[in-house]
Design a protein around this motif. Sequence first.
Motif, PDB file in Angstrom:
ATOM      1  N   MET A 216     -34.380  17.287  33.576  1.00 47.32           N
ATOM      2  CA  MET A 216     -33.827  15.877  33.469  1.00 47.32           C
ATOM      3  C   MET A 216     -35.038  14.890  33.022  1.00 47.32           C
ATOM      4  O   MET A 216     -34.644  13.744  32.846  1.00 47.32           O
ATOM      5  CB  MET A 216     -32.839  15.489  34.247  1.00 47.32           C
ATOM      6  N   TRP A 217     -36.232  15.381  33.062  1.00 53.39           N
ATOM      7  CA  TRP A 217     -37.422  14.280  32.903  1.00 53.39           C
ATOM      8  C   TRP A 217     -37.846  14.307  31.582  1.00 53.39           C
ATOM      9  O   TRP A 217     -38.762  13.395  31.175  1.00 53.39           O
ATOM     10  CB  TRP A 217     -38.605  14.636  33.933  1.00 53.39           C
ATOM     11  N   LEU A 218     -37.108  15.056  30.477  1.00 51.38           N
ATOM     12  CA  LEU A 218     -37.530  15.194  29.198  1.00 51.38           C
ATOM     13  C   LEU A 218     -37.312  13.576  28.443  1.00 51.38           C
ATOM     14  O   LEU A 218     -36.298  13.021  28.592  1.00 51.38           O
ATOM     15  CB  LEU A 218     -36.715  15.943  28.683  1.00 51.38           C
TER      16      LEU A 218
ATOM     17  N   SER B 171     -28.948  20.415  29.973  1.00 57.78           N
ATOM     18  CA  SER B 171     -29.921  19.476  30.333  1.00 57.78           C
ATOM     19  C   SER B 171     -30.268  18.700  28.783  1.00 57.78           C
ATOM     20  O   SER B 171     -30.570  17.576  28.746  1.00 57.78           O
ATOM     21  CB  SER B 171     -31.070  19.752  31.048  1.00 57.78           C
ATOM     22  N   GLY B 172     -30.709  19.641  27.809  1.00 55.43           N
ATOM     23  CA  GLY B 172     -31.174  18.999  26.684  1.00 55.43           C
ATOM     24  C   GLY B 172     -30.021  18.140  26.045  1.00 55.43           C
ATOM     25  O   GLY B 172     -30.368  17.120  25.359  1.00 55.43           O
ATOM     26  N   LEU B 173     -28.861  18.719  25.948  1.00 50.13           N
ATOM     27  CA  LEU B 173     -27.669  17.804  25.304  1.00 50.13           C
ATOM     28  C   LEU B 173     -27.549  16.572  26.057  1.00 50.13           C
ATOM     29  O   LEU B 173     -27.324  15.636  25.536  1.00 50.13           O
ATOM     30  CB  LEU B 173     -26.405  18.546  25.442  1.00 50.13           C
ATOM     31  N   ILE B 174     -27.520  16.577  27.431  1.00 50.33           N
ATOM     32  CA  ILE B 174     -27.380  15.227  28.196  1.00 50.33           C
ATOM     33  C   ILE B 174     -28.671  14.137  28.081  1.00 50.33           C
ATOM     34  O   ILE B 174     -28.546  12.989  27.517  1.00 50.33           O
ATOM     35  CB  ILE B 174     -27.277  15.751  29.566  1.00 50.33           C
ATOM     36  N   CYS B 175     -29.912  14.903  27.763  1.00 54.99           N
ATOM     37  CA  CYS B 175     -30.993  14.022  27.404  1.00 54.99           C
ATOM     38  C   CYS B 175     -30.939  13.206  26.150  1.00 54.99           C
ATOM     39  O   CYS B 175     -31.173  12.185  25.844  1.00 54.99           O
ATOM     40  CB  CYS B 175     -32.143  14.886  27.692  1.00 54.99           C
ATOM     41  N   GLU B 176     -30.451  14.228  25.183  1.00 60.25           N
ATOM     42  CA  GLU B 176     -30.334  13.623  23.830  1.00 60.25           C
ATOM     43  C   GLU B 176     -29.370  12.458  23.939  1.00 60.25           C
ATOM     44  O   GLU B 176     -29.495  11.487  23.048  1.00 60.25           O
ATOM     45  CB  GLU B 176     -29.710  14.585  23.134  1.00 60.25           C
TER      46      GLU B 176
END
Length: 398
Positions: free
Chosen positions: A1-3, A33-38
């Motif tokens: 989640m730090w991305l 996590s990638g989709l949420i970060c985006e």
Amino acid sequence: MWLLDPSEQLLYNYGPPAEGDSMHTHIRGGSVSGLICEATLYRDRDFVEAIVYTHSTFTSTEELLRKLRKRYDYFVIRDPTIAENCVRLFTEVLGNMWMFLSKPIINIANNFIPKLFEDNQFSLGMSLQNTLYTQYQYCKDDTNVPRYRHATSISSDHLTWSFLLKCKPRDIALQMTQIDFEKFSKIKMCEILKYVKSPSEATAPNMCSFVNHFNAVSFWATTMILQRETKDERQKVYRRFLSVMEHLIKLNNFSSAFALFAAVSKTAVRRVVTLSSKQEKILDSSQTLMDSSDSHKNLRSALRSATPPLIPYLGLCVADLTFLIHGNPDKLEGGEINFTKRHLTFKFMDVVRHSQTTPYNIAPRDDVITFFNNFSEYLAEEDIWRRSEEIKPRRRRT
């Protein structure tokens, strides 16, 4: 989640998008996590809304909110914009909970609000607090009680079938449309997927209410025709429903128009009425619009060209979603979330939301509403055929 840049956890259709490109057309999948970060970058509104309204198909709401809280805590000092976006997305997701607001979700939100005030994020904290309160109130409300009611000072004449012939077809269509829209506008986005997966009044009460209303209108109209004692009476009622259906189409009320079409084209009805060439032409025109060939091509075209206010035929939306959900994999070959499927799911669902934005604002007429009697008086399917054969017995083979 730090991305800061989630691109390494996403799969693209055409490679990473350039500045200003639509993310939803480029991203075909990725990790949760990638989709949420985006989404927290808020680079594409369609992408964000697809996550808000379909996230339950690939993660739990509790897990999504926890990830957003962790991302906020990490970026509140490092990148205030991303931190603020995490709160925005958190609030949007919470605002879509409605009756599915659970105790764990309430606890996650309640723990987040004091942190926002502590960080001097007063506007964000108040917005989240108000959203939580609003959703909590939704949970306590009875969402299925209609605002329209029976009048208490209407003569008994308004409860008889002859009132249908005394009232102008457009007035009947207007009152049907107002009642339809009242029910239709209560449908929540979060109900739609639950209804498609498993129709239940417990998880999709407003969807079920609207579908049941559609069926009731159709059976009510069928019964109104067949219960008339003479051929002349049946002809008059049938013709009146054809006229009402025409006005419903002009009002962009494709739902009740389809319900009446189902009634007037039912075999049990058609066999006991005789139409003039003009009435045949009206029925043929409606048949062309409602024709299911080529996946309801004509109806889809009419819906696309119609401008609100409008009420779509919900059966089409449900059919599209059912085919999409059951006919496409949840994950891609490498185990990544199939985001293309989620985006298309959201776009089909958004037809409902878009149609709810503009109300009809039709003044209720107590006499017409009383005549409808909630469309509650109708024959069952087997009784419809029994009545049809009483009117016109089938020829026995010798």
